[in-house]
Design a protein around this motif. Structure first.
Motif, mmCIF file in Angstrom:
data_model
loop_
_atom_site.group_PDB
_atom_site.id
_atom_site.type_symbol
_atom_site.label_atom_id
_atom_site.label_comp_id
_atom_site.label_asym_id
_atom_site.label_seq_id
_atom_site.Cartn_x
_atom_site.Cartn_y
_atom_site.Cartn_z
ATOM 1 N N ILE A 130 -4.745 11.990 -3.080
ATOM 2 C CA ILE A 130 -3.922 12.197 -4.277
ATOM 3 C C ILE A 130 -4.806 12.135 -5.516
ATOM 4 O O ILE A 130 -4.706 12.967 -6.427
ATOM 5 N N GLU A 131 -5.701 11.153 -5.542
ATOM 6 C CA GLU A 131 -6.631 11.068 -6.670
ATOM 7 C C GLU A 131 -7.560 12.279 -6.697
ATOM 8 O O GLU A 131 -7.849 12.828 -7.773
ATOM 9 N N ASP A 132 -8.014 12.721 -5.539
ATOM 10 C CA ASP A 132 -8.881 13.907 -5.469
ATOM 11 C C ASP A 132 -8.186 15.132 -6.057
ATOM 12 O O ASP A 132 -8.821 15.947 -6.748
ATOM 13 N N ALA A 133 -6.902 15.283 -5.774
ATOM 14 C CA ALA A 133 -6.159 16.434 -6.291
ATOM 15 C C ALA A 133 -6.098 16.401 -7.814
ATOM 16 O O ALA A 133 -6.284 17.429 -8.479
ATOM 17 N N ALA A 134 -5.837 15.215 -8.372
ATOM 18 C CA ALA A 134 -5.795 15.081 -9.827
ATOM 19 C C ALA A 134 -7.176 15.337 -10.437
ATOM 20 O O ALA A 134 -7.298 16.018 -11.465
ATOM 21 N N GLU A 135 -8.212 14.821 -9.799
ATOM 22 C CA GLU A 135 -9.574 15.028 -10.294
ATOM 23 C C GLU A 135 -9.973 16.494 -10.225
ATOM 24 O O GLU A 135 -10.684 17.001 -11.100
ATOM 25 N N CYS A 136 -9.511 17.164 -9.194
ATOM 26 C CA CYS A 136 -9.813 18.589 -9.037
ATOM 27 C C CYS A 136 -9.245 19.398 -10.205
ATOM 28 O O CYS A 136 -9.902 20.305 -10.728
ATOM 29 N N LEU A 137 -8.033 19.063 -10.619
ATOM 30 C CA LEU A 137 -7.430 19.745 -11.758
ATOM 31 C C LEU A 137 -8.285 19.571 -13.005
ATOM 32 O O LEU A 137 -8.454 20.512 -13.794
ATOM 33 N N ASP A 197 -4.380 13.934 -18.292
ATOM 34 C CA ASP A 197 -5.202 12.761 -18.621
ATOM 35 C C ASP A 197 -4.454 11.457 -18.360
ATOM 36 O O ASP A 197 -4.976 10.539 -17.717
ATOM 37 N N VAL A 198 -3.246 11.383 -18.864
ATOM 38 C CA VAL A 198 -2.448 10.168 -18.709
ATOM 39 C C VAL A 198 -2.115 9.924 -17.246
ATOM 40 O O VAL A 198 -2.242 8.800 -16.728
ATOM 41 N N ARG A 199 -1.669 10.977 -16.572
ATOM 42 C CA ARG A 199 -1.277 10.845 -15.166
ATOM 43 C C ARG A 199 -2.469 10.505 -14.281
ATOM 44 O O ARG A 199 -2.359 9.711 -13.342
ATOM 45 N N SER A 200 -3.621 11.098 -14.570
ATOM 46 C CA SER A 200 -4.828 10.824 -13.778
ATOM 47 C C SER A 200 -5.239 9.365 -13.899
ATOM 48 O O SER A 200 -5.687 8.749 -12.922
ATOM 49 N N THR A 201 -5.100 8.826 -15.106
ATOM 50 C CA THR A 201 -5.425 7.414 -15.320
ATOM 51 C C THR A 201 -4.526 6.521 -14.465
ATOM 52 O O THR A 201 -4.992 5.563 -13.834
ATOM 53 N N ALA A 202 -3.240 6.851 -14.432
ATOM 54 C CA ALA A 202 -2.302 6.063 -13.625
ATOM 55 C C ALA A 202 -2.628 6.176 -12.141
ATOM 56 O O ALA A 202 -2.642 5.172 -11.414
ATOM 57 N N ILE A 203 -2.915 7.401 -11.697
ATOM 58 C CA ILE A 203 -3.261 7.615 -10.284
ATOM 59 C C ILE A 203 -4.518 6.834 -9.925
ATOM 60 O O ILE A 203 -4.600 6.214 -8.854
ATOM 61 N N HIS A 204 -5.503 6.860 -10.813
ATOM 62 C CA HIS A 204 -6.743 6.119 -10.562
ATOM 63 C C HIS A 204 -6.469 4.621 -10.415
ATOM 64 O O HIS A 204 -7.034 3.957 -9.531
ATOM 65 N N GLN A 205 -5.602 4.098 -11.244
ATOM 66 C CA GLN A 205 -5.250 2.671 -11.163
ATOM 67 C C GLN A 205 -4.559 2.352 -9.841
ATOM 68 O O GLN A 205 -4.853 1.322 -9.206
ATOM 69 N N TYR A 206 -3.656 3.232 -9.412
ATOM 70 C CA TYR A 206 -2.981 3.019 -8.132
ATOM 71 C C TYR A 206 -3.979 3.085 -6.982
ATOM 72 O O TYR A 206 -3.893 2.308 -6.020
ATOM 73 N N GLU A 207 -4.935 4.013 -7.083
ATOM 74 C CA GLU A 207 -5.927 4.159 -6.022
ATOM 75 C C GLU A 207 -6.793 2.909 -5.911
ATOM 76 O O GLU A 207 -7.112 2.455 -4.803
ATOM 77 N N LYS A 208 -7.173 2.339 -7.055
ATOM 78 C CA LYS A 208 -7.993 1.125 -7.044
ATOM 79 C C LYS A 208 -7.213 -0.055 -6.461
ATOM 80 O O LYS A 208 -7.764 -0.877 -5.716
ATOM 81 N N GLN A 209 -5.934 -0.159 -6.803
ATOM 82 C CA GLN A 209 -5.099 -1.216 -6.222
ATOM 83 C C GLN A 209 -4.982 -1.047 -4.712
ATOM 84 O O GLN A 209 -5.037 -2.031 -3.954
ATOM 85 N N ALA A 210 -4.826 0.198 -4.278
ATOM 86 C CA ALA A 210 -4.726 0.474 -2.841
ATOM 87 C C ALA A 210 -6.027 0.129 -2.126
ATOM 88 O O ALA A 210 -6.011 -0.397 -1.007
ATOM 89 N N ASP A 211 -7.149 0.417 -2.770
ATOM 90 C CA ASP A 211 -8.448 0.054 -2.196
ATOM 91 C C ASP A 211 -8.561 -1.457 -1.995
ATOM 92 O O ASP A 211 -9.069 -1.919 -0.971
ATOM 93 N N ARG A 212 -8.079 -2.212 -2.978
ATOM 94 C CA ARG A 212 -8.142 -3.673 -2.868
ATOM 95 C C ARG A 212 -7.279 -4.165 -1.711
ATOM 96 O O ARG A 212 -7.674 -5.085 -0.980
ATOM 97 N N ILE A 213 -6.118 -3.559 -1.553
ATOM 98 C CA ILE A 213 -5.242 -3.958 -0.447
ATOM 99 C C ILE A 213 -5.892 -3.619 0.892
ATOM 100 O O ILE A 213 -5.826 -4.405 1.843
ATOM 101 N N HIS A 248 0.837 -1.201 0.000
ATOM 102 C CA HIS A 248 0.000 0.000 0.000
ATOM 103 C C HIS A 248 0.874 1.254 0.000
ATOM 104 O O HIS A 248 0.613 2.201 -0.765
ATOM 105 N N ALA A 249 1.890 1.251 0.831
ATOM 106 C CA ALA A 249 2.775 2.420 0.915
ATOM 107 C C ALA A 249 3.484 2.671 -0.421
ATOM 108 O O ALA A 249 3.663 3.814 -0.835
ATOM 109 N N ALA A 250 3.868 1.594 -1.096
ATOM 110 C CA ALA A 250 4.536 1.732 -2.401
ATOM 111 C C ALA A 250 3.601 2.377 -3.421
ATOM 112 O O ALA A 250 4.030 3.208 -4.242
ATOM 113 N N LEU A 251 2.327 2.019 -3.371
ATOM 114 C CA LEU A 251 1.343 2.615 -4.277
ATOM 115 C C LEU A 251 1.145 4.096 -3.989
ATOM 116 O O LEU A 251 0.965 4.901 -4.912
#
Length: 206
Positions: A90-97, A39-55, A17-20
Protein backbone atom coordinates in the motif's frame (compact mmCIF):
# COMPACT_ATOMS: atom_id res chain seq x y z
CA UNK A 1 14.75 -20.13 36.21
CA UNK A 2 11.36 -18.54 35.33
CA UNK A 3 9.10 -20.31 32.90
CA UNK A 4 8.63 -18.71 29.51
CA UNK A 5 5.13 -17.22 29.06
CA UNK A 6 2.30 -19.17 27.44
CA UNK A 7 0.24 -18.00 24.48
CA UNK A 8 1.33 -14.35 24.49
CA UNK A 9 -0.49 -11.46 22.81
CA UNK A 10 -0.40 -12.84 19.29
CA UNK A 11 -4.09 -12.38 18.57
CA UNK A 12 -3.95 -8.78 19.82
CA UNK A 13 -1.04 -8.11 17.48
CA UNK A 14 -2.88 -9.68 14.54
CA UNK A 15 -5.94 -7.52 15.25
CA UNK A 16 -3.88 -4.34 15.54
CA UNK A 17 -1.94 -5.07 12.37
CA UNK A 18 -5.06 -5.86 10.37
CA UNK A 19 -6.69 -2.62 11.53
CA UNK A 20 -3.68 -0.65 10.27
CA UNK A 21 -3.95 -2.37 6.89
CA UNK A 22 -7.55 -1.23 6.57
CA UNK A 23 -6.67 2.34 7.54
CA UNK A 24 -3.81 2.46 5.02
CA UNK A 25 -6.03 1.06 2.26
CA UNK A 26 -8.71 3.66 3.06
CA UNK A 27 -6.11 6.40 2.65
CA UNK A 28 -5.24 4.93 -0.75
CA UNK A 29 -8.90 5.16 -1.79
CA UNK A 30 -8.90 8.80 -0.72
CA UNK A 31 -5.81 9.44 -2.86
CA UNK A 32 -7.49 8.15 -6.00
CA UNK A 33 -10.58 10.19 -5.22
CA UNK A 34 -8.35 13.29 -5.31
CA UNK A 35 -4.72 12.97 -6.41
CA UNK A 36 -4.07 16.47 -5.06
CA UNK A 37 -4.24 15.00 -1.53
CA UNK A 38 -1.33 12.64 -2.21
CA UNK A 39 1.14 14.37 0.14
CA UNK A 40 -1.17 14.26 3.14
CA UNK A 41 -2.42 10.75 2.43
CA UNK A 42 1.09 9.41 1.81
CA UNK A 43 2.22 10.74 5.17
CA UNK A 44 -0.65 8.93 6.89
CA UNK A 45 0.06 5.70 5.00
CA UNK A 46 3.73 5.93 5.94
CA UNK A 47 2.80 6.30 9.61
CA UNK A 48 0.51 3.27 9.44
CA UNK A 49 3.25 1.27 7.72
CA UNK A 50 5.76 2.13 10.44
CA UNK A 51 3.28 1.13 13.16
CA UNK A 52 2.65 -2.15 11.34
CA UNK A 53 6.39 -2.77 11.12
CA UNK A 54 6.68 -2.33 14.89
CA UNK A 55 3.86 -4.80 15.47
CA UNK A 56 5.53 -7.30 13.15
CA UNK A 57 8.80 -6.87 15.05
CA UNK A 58 7.04 -7.25 18.39
CA UNK A 59 5.25 -10.38 17.17
CA UNK A 60 8.47 -12.04 16.08
CA UNK A 61 10.16 -10.99 19.33
CA UNK A 62 7.28 -12.45 21.36
CA UNK A 63 7.47 -15.63 19.32
CA UNK A 64 11.01 -16.23 20.59
CA UNK A 65 9.96 -15.60 24.19
CA UNK A 66 6.80 -17.72 24.29
CA UNK A 67 6.93 -21.35 25.31
CA UNK A 68 3.44 -22.40 24.17
CA UNK A 69 1.99 -20.61 21.13
CA UNK A 70 -1.67 -20.69 20.00
CA UNK A 71 -0.65 -22.44 16.79
CA UNK A 72 2.50 -23.45 14.91
CA UNK A 73 5.39 -20.98 15.18
CA UNK A 74 6.06 -20.99 11.45
CA UNK A 75 2.40 -20.23 10.83
CA UNK A 76 2.50 -17.26 13.21
CA UNK A 77 5.64 -15.91 11.58
CA UNK A 78 4.28 -16.50 8.08
CA UNK A 79 0.95 -14.85 8.85
CA UNK A 80 2.30 -11.64 10.37
CA UNK A 81 4.93 -11.38 7.62
CA UNK A 82 2.31 -11.79 4.89
CA UNK A 83 0.08 -9.22 6.58
CA UNK A 84 3.03 -6.83 6.71
CA UNK A 85 3.60 -7.31 2.97
CA UNK A 86 0.11 -5.92 2.37
CA UNK A 87 0.83 -2.67 4.22
CA UNK A 88 4.22 -2.37 2.52
CA UNK A 89 2.59 -2.62 -0.89
CA UNK A 90 0.00 0.00 0.00
CA UNK A 91 2.85 2.35 0.84
CA UNK A 92 4.62 1.35 -2.39
CA UNK A 93 1.54 2.30 -4.40
CA UNK A 94 1.38 5.74 -2.79
CA UNK A 95 5.12 6.25 -3.30
CA UNK A 96 4.80 5.21 -6.93
CA UNK A 97 2.26 7.97 -7.52
CA UNK A 98 4.72 10.49 -6.09
CA UNK A 99 7.89 9.20 -7.75
CA UNK A 100 6.28 8.92 -11.19
CA UNK A 101 4.40 12.21 -10.73
CA UNK A 102 1.11 10.60 -11.71
CA UNK A 103 -1.39 13.41 -12.37
CA UNK A 104 -4.16 11.35 -13.95
CA UNK A 105 -5.19 7.71 -14.07
CA UNK A 106 -8.21 5.69 -15.15
CA UNK A 107 -11.19 5.00 -12.90
CA UNK A 108 -10.06 1.40 -12.58
CA UNK A 109 -7.37 2.57 -10.13
CA UNK A 110 -10.05 3.81 -7.73
CA UNK A 111 -11.97 0.56 -8.24
CA UNK A 112 -8.90 -1.51 -7.44
CA UNK A 113 -8.19 0.60 -4.36
CA UNK A 114 -11.77 0.01 -3.19
CA UNK A 115 -11.26 -3.73 -3.62
CA UNK A 116 -8.09 -3.43 -1.51
CA UNK A 117 -10.17 -1.91 1.29
CA UNK A 118 -12.64 -4.77 1.05
CA UNK A 119 -9.84 -7.36 1.08
CA UNK A 120 -8.08 -5.84 4.08
CA UNK A 121 -11.43 -5.56 5.84
CA UNK A 122 -12.09 -9.25 5.31
CA UNK A 123 -8.62 -10.08 6.61
CA UNK A 124 -9.40 -8.04 9.72
CA UNK A 125 -12.63 -9.99 10.20
CA UNK A 126 -10.87 -13.33 9.77
CA UNK A 127 -8.03 -12.70 12.22
CA UNK A 128 -10.51 -11.40 14.80
CA UNK A 129 -12.17 -14.82 14.72
CA UNK A 130 -8.95 -16.85 14.98
CA UNK A 131 -8.85 -17.15 18.79
CA UNK A 132 -11.65 -19.72 18.65
CA UNK A 133 -11.79 -22.56 16.18
CA UNK A 134 -15.53 -22.66 16.80
CA UNK A 135 -15.46 -19.87 14.22
CA UNK A 136 -13.77 -22.07 11.63
CA UNK A 137 -16.72 -22.20 9.21
CA UNK A 138 -17.07 -18.41 9.22
CA UNK A 139 -13.31 -17.92 8.87
CA UNK A 140 -13.18 -20.21 5.85
CA UNK A 141 -16.16 -18.40 4.33
CA UNK A 142 -14.35 -15.06 4.72
CA UNK A 143 -11.24 -16.53 3.11
CA UNK A 144 -13.43 -17.58 0.19
CA UNK A 145 -14.72 -14.01 -0.08
CA UNK A 146 -11.13 -12.72 -0.25
CA UNK A 147 -10.42 -15.17 -3.05
CA UNK A 148 -13.42 -13.87 -5.00
CA UNK A 149 -12.36 -10.27 -4.44
CA UNK A 150 -8.88 -11.08 -5.73
CA UNK A 151 -10.38 -12.67 -8.85
CA UNK A 152 -12.50 -9.56 -9.37
CA UNK A 153 -9.39 -7.41 -9.01
CA UNK A 154 -7.69 -9.49 -11.71
CA UNK A 155 -10.55 -8.66 -14.08
CA UNK A 156 -10.43 -4.95 -13.27
CA UNK A 157 -6.66 -5.00 -13.73
CA UNK A 158 -6.92 -6.60 -17.17
CA UNK A 159 -9.56 -4.09 -18.22
CA UNK A 160 -7.38 -1.21 -17.01
CA UNK A 161 -4.34 -2.41 -18.95
CA UNK A 162 -6.35 -3.01 -22.11
CA UNK A 163 -7.74 0.54 -22.01
CA UNK A 164 -4.35 1.98 -21.15
CA UNK A 165 -2.54 0.34 -24.07
CA UNK A 166 -5.31 1.13 -26.54
CA UNK A 167 -6.22 4.66 -25.54
CA UNK A 168 -3.12 6.31 -24.01
CA UNK A 169 -0.88 7.86 -26.72
CA UNK A 170 1.89 8.94 -24.32
CA UNK A 171 4.32 6.06 -23.76
CA UNK A 172 5.54 7.60 -20.50
CA UNK A 173 2.00 7.66 -19.15
CA UNK A 174 1.58 4.01 -20.11
CA UNK A 175 4.68 3.07 -18.12
CA UNK A 176 3.69 5.14 -15.07
CA UNK A 177 0.07 4.09 -14.89
CA UNK A 178 0.83 0.43 -15.59
CA UNK A 179 3.12 0.34 -12.55
CA UNK A 180 0.39 1.78 -10.34
CA UNK A 181 -2.12 -0.78 -11.58
CA UNK A 182 0.37 -3.59 -10.99
CA UNK A 183 0.92 -2.55 -7.38
CA UNK A 184 -2.79 -2.22 -6.68
CA UNK A 185 -3.46 -5.67 -8.09
CA UNK A 186 -0.55 -7.10 -6.11
CA UNK A 187 -2.09 -5.82 -2.86
CA UNK A 188 -5.10 -8.06 -3.49
CA UNK A 189 -2.75 -10.95 -4.34
CA UNK A 190 -1.02 -10.57 -0.99
CA UNK A 191 -4.38 -10.44 0.80
CA UNK A 192 -5.21 -13.74 -0.87
CA UNK A 193 -1.88 -15.11 0.41
CA UNK A 194 -2.92 -14.09 3.93
CA UNK A 195 -6.27 -15.79 3.42
CA UNK A 196 -4.54 -18.98 2.27
CA UNK A 197 -2.36 -18.98 5.38
CA UNK A 198 -5.40 -18.48 7.61
CA UNK A 199 -7.17 -21.32 5.80
CA UNK A 200 -4.19 -23.57 6.48
CA UNK A 201 -4.23 -22.69 10.18
CA UNK A 202 -7.94 -23.45 10.46
CA UNK A 203 -7.81 -26.69 8.49
CA UNK A 204 -4.85 -28.00 10.51
CA UNK A 205 -6.69 -27.24 13.74
CA UNK A 206 -9.85 -29.04 12.59
Amino acid sequence: MPLLPREGRFFDFFDQHAALSVKAAEELVAVFADLATLDVRSTAIHQYEKQADRITHDTVHLLHQTFITPFDRDQIHGLVTAMDDVVDLIEDAAECLFLYDVRRIGPEAAELAAICVKCTGRVKEAVALLPSMKNSARILAICGEIDKLESHADGVFRTALAKLFREEPDAREVIKQKEVYLLLEEITDRCEDVANLIEGIVLEAA
